[in-house]
Design a protein around this motif. Sequence first.
Motif, short mmCIF file in Angstrom:
data_model
loop_
_atom_site.label_atom_id
_atom_site.label_comp_id
_atom_site.label_asym_id
_atom_site.label_seq_id
_atom_site.Cartn_x
_atom_site.Cartn_y
_atom_site.Cartn_z
N MET A 88 0.81 -1.22 0.00
CA MET A 88 0.00 0.00 0.00
C MET A 88 0.84 1.28 0.00
N ALA A 89 1.88 1.32 -0.82
CA ALA A 89 2.66 2.55 -0.95
C ALA A 89 1.80 3.59 -1.67
N GLU A 90 1.54 4.72 -0.99
CA GLU A 90 0.62 5.72 -1.54
C GLU A 90 1.14 7.15 -1.39
N ASP A 91 1.65 7.44 -0.21
CA ASP A 91 2.00 8.83 0.13
C ASP A 91 3.51 9.00 0.15
N PRO A 92 4.07 9.89 -0.68
CA PRO A 92 5.53 10.06 -0.74
C PRO A 92 6.15 10.48 0.58
N ASP A 93 5.47 11.35 1.34
CA ASP A 93 6.02 11.80 2.62
C ASP A 93 6.10 10.65 3.62
N SER A 94 5.04 9.87 3.71
CA SER A 94 5.04 8.72 4.63
C SER A 94 6.09 7.70 4.21
N LEU A 95 6.20 7.49 2.91
CA LEU A 95 7.19 6.55 2.41
C LEU A 95 8.61 7.02 2.72
N SER A 96 8.85 8.31 2.57
CA SER A 96 10.17 8.87 2.86
C SER A 96 10.52 8.71 4.34
N GLY A 101 14.18 5.67 8.18
CA GLY A 101 14.40 5.02 9.46
C GLY A 101 14.91 3.59 9.35
N LEU A 102 15.19 3.13 8.14
CA LEU A 102 15.63 1.76 7.93
C LEU A 102 17.14 1.62 8.07
N PRO A 103 17.63 0.41 8.33
CA PRO A 103 19.07 0.18 8.33
C PRO A 103 19.67 0.58 6.98
N ASP A 104 20.86 1.14 7.01
CA ASP A 104 21.51 1.59 5.78
C ASP A 104 21.65 0.43 4.79
N GLY A 105 21.25 0.70 3.55
CA GLY A 105 21.44 -0.27 2.48
C GLY A 105 20.36 -1.32 2.37
N LEU A 106 19.35 -1.30 3.23
CA LEU A 106 18.28 -2.30 3.14
C LEU A 106 17.37 -1.96 1.97
N PRO A 107 17.30 -2.81 0.95
CA PRO A 107 16.43 -2.51 -0.20
C PRO A 107 14.95 -2.51 0.18
N VAL A 108 14.20 -1.65 -0.49
CA VAL A 108 12.76 -1.55 -0.24
C VAL A 108 12.01 -1.82 -1.54
N ILE A 109 11.11 -2.80 -1.50
CA ILE A 109 10.20 -3.07 -2.62
C ILE A 109 8.85 -2.47 -2.24
N ALA A 110 8.44 -1.45 -2.96
CA ALA A 110 7.18 -0.76 -2.68
C ALA A 110 6.08 -1.31 -3.58
N LEU A 111 4.99 -1.74 -2.98
CA LEU A 111 3.88 -2.30 -3.74
C LEU A 111 2.86 -1.21 -4.07
N ILE A 112 2.52 -1.11 -5.34
CA ILE A 112 1.49 -0.19 -5.81
C ILE A 112 0.19 -0.98 -5.90
N GLU A 113 -0.76 -0.64 -5.02
CA GLU A 113 -1.96 -1.46 -4.88
C GLU A 113 -3.26 -0.67 -4.90
N THR A 114 -3.15 0.65 -5.05
CA THR A 114 -4.35 1.49 -4.99
C THR A 114 -4.29 2.55 -6.09
N ALA A 115 -5.45 3.16 -6.34
CA ALA A 115 -5.50 4.25 -7.30
C ALA A 115 -4.62 5.41 -6.86
N GLY A 117 -1.91 5.27 -5.00
CA GLY A 117 -0.52 4.90 -5.21
C GLY A 117 -0.09 5.07 -6.65
N LEU A 118 -0.96 4.66 -7.57
CA LEU A 118 -0.64 4.82 -8.99
C LEU A 118 -0.61 6.29 -9.38
N TRP A 119 -1.53 7.07 -8.83
CA TRP A 119 -1.60 8.51 -9.13
C TRP A 119 -0.32 9.22 -8.67
N ASN A 120 0.21 8.83 -7.52
CA ASN A 120 1.39 9.48 -6.94
C ASN A 120 2.70 8.83 -7.35
N LEU A 121 2.65 7.96 -8.31
CA LEU A 121 3.81 7.12 -8.62
C LEU A 121 5.06 7.94 -8.98
N GLY A 122 4.88 9.03 -9.71
CA GLY A 122 6.03 9.83 -10.11
C GLY A 122 6.82 10.36 -8.93
#
Length: 265
Positions: A88-96, A101-115, A117-122
């Motif tokens: 449910m990646a949707e909001d750029p600020d929340s995602l940032s 806050g994650l450990p350095d270098g930990l990859p993040v796979i963000a799932l686009i699952e809502t309208a 999220g798709l609208w804010n994809l850029g």
Amino acid sequence: MHNCLLFVPGDRPERFARATASGADAVVIDLEDAVQPDAKSAARAHVAEWLAAGGKAIVRINAISTDWHEADLAILNSPGLLAVMLPMAEDPDSLSRFTSGLPDGLPVIALIETALGLWNLGDLVKVDGISRLGFGSIDFQLDTGVEDENQGLLFARSRIVVASAMAGLEPPLDGVTVNLDDETVLASDTARARRLGFGGKLCIHPGQVEGVKSGFMPSTEEIEQAQRIKAVAEEAGAKGAIRLDGRLIDAPVVARALRLLEGLE
């Protein structure tokens, strides 16, 4: 590049090793949809214990807006954690805030699952720490009311692919195939994903692994054609565009052929 990721429920620790042995490029231990609310805490403990004992996996945590998200963050320092998958990646600020806050270098796979999220994809793909996108097609259909799994989702799939390329991310992961009995459906879904530019696909059953992995491998004909293009390009040197079998072979065509061959190494 991982092109086949297999989900396994986080509250079924007896399945973790079996999933790892399935041949999938990576296992995604799921703390979200596959785990009922009253089993979340136990599942979290199972995952932490398994990773601490030497297991390696991606973990899908619960979405930022849920009551379980904060508790899930405690396991993200675990050894053996290959990446974190965020639904449910949707909001750029929340995602940032999440990625910072994650450990350095930990990859993040963000799932686009809502309208949304798709609208804010850029803006979502510009967030530091995002390594890859995935398409949660089932949830996206629920959110948008789109019933057609093919043409109805073409815009969403294409936008995810284009946004990934624009941001220089790893090619994205297409959503799951829920039909477990018909191999032709899985083959068709996998072929569609590859044609559209996805770099992999999410799986929900070990029986899907072989079909997805083979579906993302170039065919013998594609490999042979790429080798021919490479050969004629090397022979032509810096002479510019050349012809092969009546087709124009210019720099982008050569680059695609070389990229295909490099992927086999």
